[in-house]
Design an enzyme around this catalytic site. Structure first.
Site, PDB file in Angstrom:
ATOM      1  N   HIS A   1     -19.260  26.648  55.365  1.00 48.07           N
ATOM      2  CA  HIS A   1     -18.018  26.568  55.952  1.00 48.07           C
ATOM      3  C   HIS A   1     -16.756  26.566  55.307  1.00 48.07           C
ATOM      4  O   HIS A   1     -16.068  25.416  54.896  1.00 48.07           O
ATOM      5  CB  HIS A   1     -17.816  25.884  57.068  1.00 48.07           C
ATOM      6  CG  HIS A   1     -19.164  25.904  58.148  1.00 48.07           C
ATOM      7  ND1 HIS A   1     -19.480  25.081  58.986  1.00 48.07           N
ATOM      8  CD2 HIS A   1     -19.971  27.041  58.189  1.00 48.07           C
ATOM      9  CE1 HIS A   1     -20.472  25.399  59.778  1.00 48.07           C
ATOM     10  NE2 HIS A   1     -20.727  26.562  59.406  1.00 48.07           N
TER      11      HIS A   1
ATOM     12  N   GLU B   1     -30.530  29.131  60.938  1.00 45.71           N
ATOM     13  CA  GLU B   1     -30.179  30.448  60.295  1.00 45.71           C
ATOM     14  C   GLU B   1     -31.252  30.921  59.303  1.00 45.71           C
ATOM     15  O   GLU B   1     -31.119  31.931  58.544  1.00 45.71           O
ATOM     16  CB  GLU B   1     -28.790  30.304  59.168  1.00 45.71           C
ATOM     17  CG  GLU B   1     -27.644  29.713  59.837  1.00 45.71           C
ATOM     18  CD  GLU B   1     -26.961  31.056  60.671  1.00 45.71           C
ATOM     19  OE1 GLU B   1     -27.442  32.174  60.669  1.00 45.71           O
ATOM     20  OE2 GLU B   1     -26.014  30.646  61.385  1.00 45.71           O
TER      21      GLU B   1
ATOM     22  N   HIS C   1     -16.135  31.891  60.241  1.00 42.15           N
ATOM     23  CA  HIS C   1     -17.170  31.215  60.199  1.00 42.15           C
ATOM     24  C   HIS C   1     -17.463  30.518  58.693  1.00 42.15           C
ATOM     25  O   HIS C   1     -17.875  29.237  58.880  1.00 42.15           O
ATOM     26  CB  HIS C   1     -18.477  31.917  60.712  1.00 42.15           C
ATOM     27  CG  HIS C   1     -19.975  31.135  60.833  1.00 42.15           C
ATOM     28  ND1 HIS C   1     -20.993  31.803  61.460  1.00 42.15           N
ATOM     29  CD2 HIS C   1     -20.384  30.002  60.417  1.00 42.15           C
ATOM     30  CE1 HIS C   1     -21.846  30.894  61.534  1.00 42.15           C
ATOM     31  NE2 HIS C   1     -21.511  29.664  60.585  1.00 42.15           N
TER      32      HIS C   1
ATOM     33  N   GLU D   1     -10.697  35.433  36.064  1.00 40.09           N
ATOM     34  CA  GLU D   1     -12.146  35.249  36.273  1.00 40.09           C
ATOM     35  C   GLU D   1     -13.098  35.907  37.252  1.00 40.09           C
ATOM     36  O   GLU D   1     -14.414  36.453  37.514  1.00 40.09           O
ATOM     37  CB  GLU D   1     -12.758  33.685  36.053  1.00 40.09           C
ATOM     38  CG  GLU D   1     -12.388  33.276  37.190  1.00 40.09           C
ATOM     39  CD  GLU D   1     -13.344  31.707  37.166  1.00 40.09           C
ATOM     40  OE1 GLU D   1     -12.825  30.921  37.963  1.00 40.09           O
ATOM     41  OE2 GLU D   1     -13.984  31.626  36.328  1.00 40.09           O
TER      42      GLU D   1
ATOM     43  N   HIS E   1     -25.135  29.111  52.467  1.00 40.72           N
ATOM     44  CA  HIS E   1     -24.059  29.283  53.639  1.00 40.72           C
ATOM     45  C   HIS E   1     -23.472  28.124  53.758  1.00 40.72           C
ATOM     46  O   HIS E   1     -24.086  27.125  53.830  1.00 40.72           O
ATOM     47  CB  HIS E   1     -24.758  29.803  54.779  1.00 40.72           C
ATOM     48  CG  HIS E   1     -23.814  29.771  55.894  1.00 40.72           C
ATOM     49  ND1 HIS E   1     -22.535  30.247  56.057  1.00 40.72           N
ATOM     50  CD2 HIS E   1     -23.952  29.152  57.202  1.00 40.72           C
ATOM     51  CE1 HIS E   1     -21.888  30.274  57.181  1.00 40.72           C
ATOM     52  NE2 HIS E   1     -22.871  29.138  57.834  1.00 40.72           N
TER      53      HIS E   1
END
Length: 274
Positions: free
Chosen positions: A142, A116, A211, A170, A140
């Site tokens: 999952h 990525e 994803h 919050e 990133h």
């Protein structure tokens, strides 16, 4: 000084381990990158290998030319970073054109930075510009509950933002600019990098449908805390939806406006209408 003794390296390793312990990084899932402050390398420059091969990034990031990044490796497991950092992460340098990189430390057993990398670097470029250089972390993961919601909620920024804001008081304080949503796309390529970087001009959080989640922050604590907060809100929403499709009560638009006033944040009006 050893590279593993540098504070930003220790913070990076801790974040990888924290993410794994949350259950967000099955197998080799997820990736993390940090734009290094050049002064942080001043005592270890002699430990960096400047003779390595220059490899294509797969996109163009001229605003990141000559910058160093700490990155997770492609196919590497987050659970192994704390056990053997030098085999699983790397310091890379972007060339003067912003189109190539060189591995200068790490990945000692071979390999490349995260697949990525184009998405990360394009988003680093955007966040560097819009934050005045303050944002340095792209993460990133999952995130289970967030992924689940992409199957049942319309893939629209306004809906995801408002639904998740309502889950905990919050939330609008932690991510007041809202959340962007990327429809399903093949990961790892330039198309998803472009789509995400367009959202990151406005948001610090992007959800990749089916994803996971993609966030930006000034440092490790803020980036991890942002993802943790969004995912916890998603967990609450999953539980609410499993009980009933209709909430009996929730936070109202005018209450959000009062919250914004009291906490000195700006909440875009587009998220306050239903």
């Amino acid at each position: 000084m050893n590279i593993l003794d540098l504070e930003f390296v220790k913070g990076f390793i801790r974040m990888c381990n924290d993410g794994f312990n949350q259950g967000w990084h099955e197998r080799n899932g997820g990736n993390l990158t940090y734009r290094i402050k050049e002064e942080d390398l001043k005592d270890v420059r002699d430990l960096l290998n400047t003779d390595g091969e220059w490899l294509e990034i797969g996109t163009e990031v001229p605003s990141l030319a000559n910058e160093h990044f700490l990155v997770t490796g492609s196919g590497k497991y987050f659970r192994n970073v704390i056990l053997d950092p030098e085999s699983n992460i790397a310091i890379i340098l972007i060339d003067e054109t912003g189109t190539k990189y060189q591995i200068q430390w790490g990945l000692k057993d071979g390999g490349k930075p995260t697949s990525e990398l184009p998405s990360h670097l394009m988003n680093h470029a955007v966040k560097k510009e819009v934050s005045g250089g303050k944002h340095r972390v792209i993460y990133h993961a999952h995130t289970t509950n967030t992924i689940a919601l992409t199957f049942v909620l319309p893939l629209k920024d306004e809906i995801f933002t408002r639904e998740l804001w309502e889950m905990a008081t919050e939330c609008p304080v932690v991510f007041p600019s809202g959340i962007g949503v990327v429809p399903w796309m093949v990961p790892g390529g330039k198309d998803i990098a472009v789509a995400t970087s367009n959202l990151m001009k406005e948001y610090d959080v992007a959800i990749w449908a089916h994803h996971g989640m993609f966030v930006s922050g000034e440092d490790f604590d803020l980036a991890f805390g942002l993802m943790h907060t969004v995912e916890k809100a998603a967990e609450i929403l999953v539980k609410v939806l499993s009980i009933t499709p209709n909430k009996l009560q929730t936070i109202q638009a005018d209450e959000f406006r009062q919250l914004a006033k009291d906490f000195n944040v700006t909440l875009p009006e587009k998220f306050l209408y239903k």
